[in-house]
Design a protein around this motif. Sequence first.
Motif, PDB file in Angstrom:
ATOM      1  N   MET A 285      18.126  68.782  50.422  1.00  0.00           N
ATOM      2  CA  MET A 285      18.932  70.003  50.396  1.00  0.00           C
ATOM      3  C   MET A 285      18.192  71.137  51.144  1.00  0.00           C
ATOM      4  N   ARG A 286      16.902  71.244  50.932  1.00  0.00           N
ATOM      5  CA  ARG A 286      16.030  72.190  51.657  1.00  0.00           C
ATOM      6  C   ARG A 286      16.558  73.632  51.705  1.00  0.00           C
ATOM      7  N   ILE A 287      17.608  73.902  50.925  1.00  0.00           N
ATOM      8  CA  ILE A 287      18.048  75.291  50.777  1.00  0.00           C
ATOM      9  C   ILE A 287      17.843  75.583  49.290  1.00  0.00           C
ATOM     10  N   SER A 288      17.087  76.613  48.990  1.00  0.00           N
ATOM     11  CA  SER A 288      16.695  76.815  47.594  1.00  0.00           C
ATOM     12  C   SER A 288      17.896  77.251  46.744  1.00  0.00           C
ATOM     13  N   ASP A 289      17.773  77.054  45.430  1.00  0.00           N
ATOM     14  CA  ASP A 289      18.830  77.500  44.511  1.00  0.00           C
ATOM     15  C   ASP A 289      19.025  79.018  44.628  1.00  0.00           C
ATOM     16  N   ARG A 290      17.904  79.726  44.838  1.00  0.00           N
ATOM     17  CA  ARG A 290      18.024  81.191  44.973  1.00  0.00           C
ATOM     18  C   ARG A 290      18.896  81.530  46.188  1.00  0.00           C
ATOM     19  N   GLU A 291      18.640  80.829  47.307  1.00  0.00           N
ATOM     20  CA  GLU A 291      19.440  81.099  48.514  1.00  0.00           C
ATOM     21  C   GLU A 291      20.909  80.726  48.279  1.00  0.00           C
ATOM     22  N   LEU A 292      21.122  79.653  47.542  1.00  0.00           N
ATOM     23  CA  LEU A 292      22.517  79.234  47.295  1.00  0.00           C
ATOM     24  C   LEU A 292      23.224  80.250  46.398  1.00  0.00           C
ATOM     25  N   ARG A 293      22.456  80.891  45.519  1.00  0.00           N
ATOM     26  CA  ARG A 293      23.089  81.907  44.662  1.00  0.00           C
ATOM     27  C   ARG A 293      23.475  83.133  45.484  1.00  0.00           C
ATOM     28  N   GLU A 294      22.767  83.328  46.613  1.00  0.00           N
ATOM     29  CA  GLU A 294      23.073  84.502  47.460  1.00  0.00           C
ATOM     30  C   GLU A 294      24.243  84.255  48.411  1.00  0.00           C
ATOM     31  N   VAL A 295      24.684  83.015  48.506  1.00  0.00           N
ATOM     32  CA  VAL A 295      25.785  82.704  49.435  1.00  0.00           C
ATOM     33  C   VAL A 295      27.060  83.400  48.965  1.00  0.00           C
ATOM     34  N   ASP A 296      27.749  84.080  49.908  1.00  0.00           N
ATOM     35  CA  ASP A 296      29.005  84.717  49.488  1.00  0.00           C
ATOM     36  C   ASP A 296      30.224  84.150  50.220  1.00  0.00           C
ATOM     37  N   LYS A 297      29.983  83.227  51.144  1.00  0.00           N
ATOM     38  CA  LYS A 297      31.119  82.621  51.848  1.00  0.00           C
ATOM     39  C   LYS A 297      30.674  81.279  52.432  1.00  0.00           C
ATOM     40  N   ILE A 339      32.986  85.476  61.543  1.00  0.00           N
ATOM     41  CA  ILE A 339      32.144  86.482  60.881  1.00  0.00           C
ATOM     42  C   ILE A 339      31.113  85.744  60.032  1.00  0.00           C
ATOM     43  N   LEU A 340      29.873  85.776  60.498  1.00  0.00           N
ATOM     44  CA  LEU A 340      28.795  85.042  59.828  1.00  0.00           C
ATOM     45  C   LEU A 340      27.656  86.006  59.512  1.00  0.00           C
ATOM     46  N   SER A 341      26.927  85.708  58.442  1.00  0.00           N
ATOM     47  CA  SER A 341      25.758  86.522  58.096  1.00  0.00           C
ATOM     48  C   SER A 341      24.752  85.608  57.412  1.00  0.00           C
ATOM     49  N   PRO A 342      23.555  86.100  57.102  1.00  0.00           N
ATOM     50  CA  PRO A 342      22.580  85.235  56.423  1.00  0.00           C
ATOM     51  C   PRO A 342      23.094  84.737  55.064  1.00  0.00           C
ATOM     52  N   SER A 343      24.111  85.374  54.512  1.00  0.00           N
ATOM     53  CA  SER A 343      24.622  84.895  53.214  1.00  0.00           C
ATOM     54  C   SER A 343      25.830  83.955  53.391  1.00  0.00           C
ATOM     55  N   THR A 344      26.090  83.553  54.632  1.00  0.00           N
ATOM     56  CA  THR A 344      27.140  82.553  54.863  1.00  0.00           C
ATOM     57  C   THR A 344      26.502  81.171  54.887  1.00  0.00           C
ATOM     58  N   LEU A 345      27.113  80.235  54.198  1.00  0.00           N
ATOM     59  CA  LEU A 345      26.652  78.844  54.282  1.00  0.00           C
ATOM     60  C   LEU A 345      27.645  78.077  55.146  1.00  0.00           C
ATOM     61  N   VAL A 346      27.158  77.556  56.250  1.00  0.00           N
ATOM     62  CA  VAL A 346      28.012  76.740  57.123  1.00  0.00           C
ATOM     63  C   VAL A 346      27.724  75.270  56.812  1.00  0.00           C
ATOM     64  N   ILE A 347      28.774  74.544  56.452  1.00  0.00           N
ATOM     65  CA  ILE A 347      28.614  73.110  56.173  1.00  0.00           C
ATOM     66  C   ILE A 347      29.251  72.340  57.328  1.00  0.00           C
ATOM     67  N   ALA A 348      28.438  71.541  58.003  1.00  0.00           N
ATOM     68  CA  ALA A 348      28.961  70.732  59.119  1.00  0.00           C
ATOM     69  C   ALA A 348      29.077  69.293  58.633  1.00  0.00           C
ATOM     70  N   ILE A 349      30.266  68.720  58.815  1.00  0.00           N
ATOM     71  CA  ILE A 349      30.473  67.337  58.374  1.00  0.00           C
ATOM     72  C   ILE A 349      30.635  66.458  59.614  1.00  0.00           C
ATOM     73  N   SER A 350      29.819  65.413  59.692  1.00  0.00           N
ATOM     74  CA  SER A 350      29.940  64.499  60.832  1.00  0.00           C
ATOM     75  C   SER A 350      29.381  63.135  60.451  1.00  0.00           C
TER      76      SER A 350
END
Length: 614
Positions: A285-297, A339-350
């Motif tokens: 996952m390499r994205i911390s729980d803290r960072e995931l809590r900050e995601v707003d979109k 519209i992207l920012s550091p609190s956006t999580l982009v999920i790429a599926i491939s």
Amino acid sequence: MCGIVGYVGGRPALDVVVGGLARLEYRGYDSAGVAVLADGKLATAKRAGKLANLRAALEEEPPPAGTLGMGHTRWATHGPPNDRNAHPHVDCTGSVAVIHNGIIENFAELRAELEEGGHGLESDTDTEAVAHLLEDELKSGGGLADAMRRVCRRLEGAFTLVAVHSGDPDLVVGARRNSPLVVGVGDGENFLASDVAAFIAHTRDAIELGQDQVVELRAAGVTVTDFEGRPAEVKEYHVDWDVSAAEKGGYDYFMLKEIAEQPRAVADTLLGRIGSDGRLHLDEMRISDRELREVDKIIIVACGTSYHAGLIAKYAIEHWAGLPCEVELASEFRYRDPILSPSTLVIAISQSGETMDALMAVRHAREQKAKLLGICNVNGSTLPRECDGVLYTHAGPEIAVASTKAFLTQLVAVYLIALYLAQVRGTKWGDEVFAMVQLLERMPEKVDKVLETMEPVRELARSLAGEHCVLFLGRHVGFPVALEGALKLKELAYMHAEGFAAGELKHGPIALIEENLPVVVVVPPRARDVLHDKIVSNIQEIRARGARTIVIAEEGDESVEPYADTLISVPPVPTLLQPLVTTVPLQVFACELATAKGHDVDQPRNLAKSVTVE
Ligand code: M6R
């Protein structure tokens, strides 16, 4: 989106290379070719059409036996798929041969420069320019690898290149930028390929090459540098599946085998995700729980079938994790102003991790500082490397061009991510997450049950082989399932097929309904009563206008029986998980109908498995 194989070692190179091409044909099958070095001489053979044509030509006129060679199976970009444009391409002296996957964007100016310098180019391809550029660079000394590095520095676009030179009969040189290339490490022999499937029969030890790297492959060893010649760090890994996974195993088509493998694939993708504390743990996952809590979109980017998985993810993420989620076709993403920012999580599926549209979307999101999470089926591919975190699906190799088991495992992956987000953000209690994961763990047996009851679906498909159009309707998560059913039918049966949100019908598409038009309707579980009742009304509306209704509904749903010309029952499951069971009959339907029409379902026309060009 071509397949590439290279070999140097102690065996007859032609056998290894042609065997490898057979496993890569899914990547392109417009033409195929090989080059072999024997007794310091270069021999090439190439033919338009499938690999079978090349095999026949090689039997008729076998090239000299050598232990170094390379091969190519093509999906045409520049120039029609004929013998002339097939790879390998050679230079003016006939001593350098090149194969290529990708597009060299500045090829027109390179070609003009070469022609001005007296080179005679014979094909319409961008690739041939590389053979002549290597010819010129070799004149300045330093050998093939140096020449390749200098040439690569001049190229724009995406490319995997593999070259051999009769002047160095123990050397195969490969290079990559934005296009896949893996090294297979053997004992006294080494391999290069677009995909490990090409060499899995010989070795399961692989090296992942990074961007802008050149690899020198000799029987005794492998050296990797960047385009400047500086030694490069590489990642070694062990492939966790074996050659049987890349074979048909008694099925007529890979697609049939892959459909049948779905219960196992779903179970494998769930394996090891629940810790002894009952909480979800996601690999890499390499994205911390803290960072995931900050995601707003959340923004999901993907193409084709993977995009449909993304559409379903939206429902799960918004429902379980309470986060706004947009889903975007990867090919469109960077051409608007997302519209992207550091609190956006982009999920790429491939599935492949090599789809260029998805990679370019990820790179665009990276520039805008968004966090990146990949969902991918291929270890060692580009997407996981370019994302902050990755969740691997464990579908095993998917060879058929039409995606089936990869789709079901992508669904499992997006459910896990949605539940993981719910867990770390506290939008669901731990026991609620656990209860849903337990339901997910029962899905392999449900998918298995669907597979056991597919004979009537196959019969139905055969009876509809003469039709020209089929429509698919669904609501909620049934809508992406309808889109997926239509995509499968288009790509395999070459029929007009459209998926619609059932509620949109009366806003236009209902005009398409005519006497006996087959319309497949995906009905949500009865527990979602409003949704369910609405779609039952939609079935009545189309039936009243003459449609032949093919209804997929949960077992025991008697309310749809009066309006279904054909009823396909699936096991009852929660609404959000229903795509795992409702998609399967649509895969079987498309596969059987296309087979009844005499099509090769593993290699549909004009398509290739991985779309590595934009
Ligand atoms: O490898 P990817 O998942 O990125 O591929 C995306 C699409 O090209 C792929 O799903 C395609 O639509 C399939 N052939 C559909 O069956």
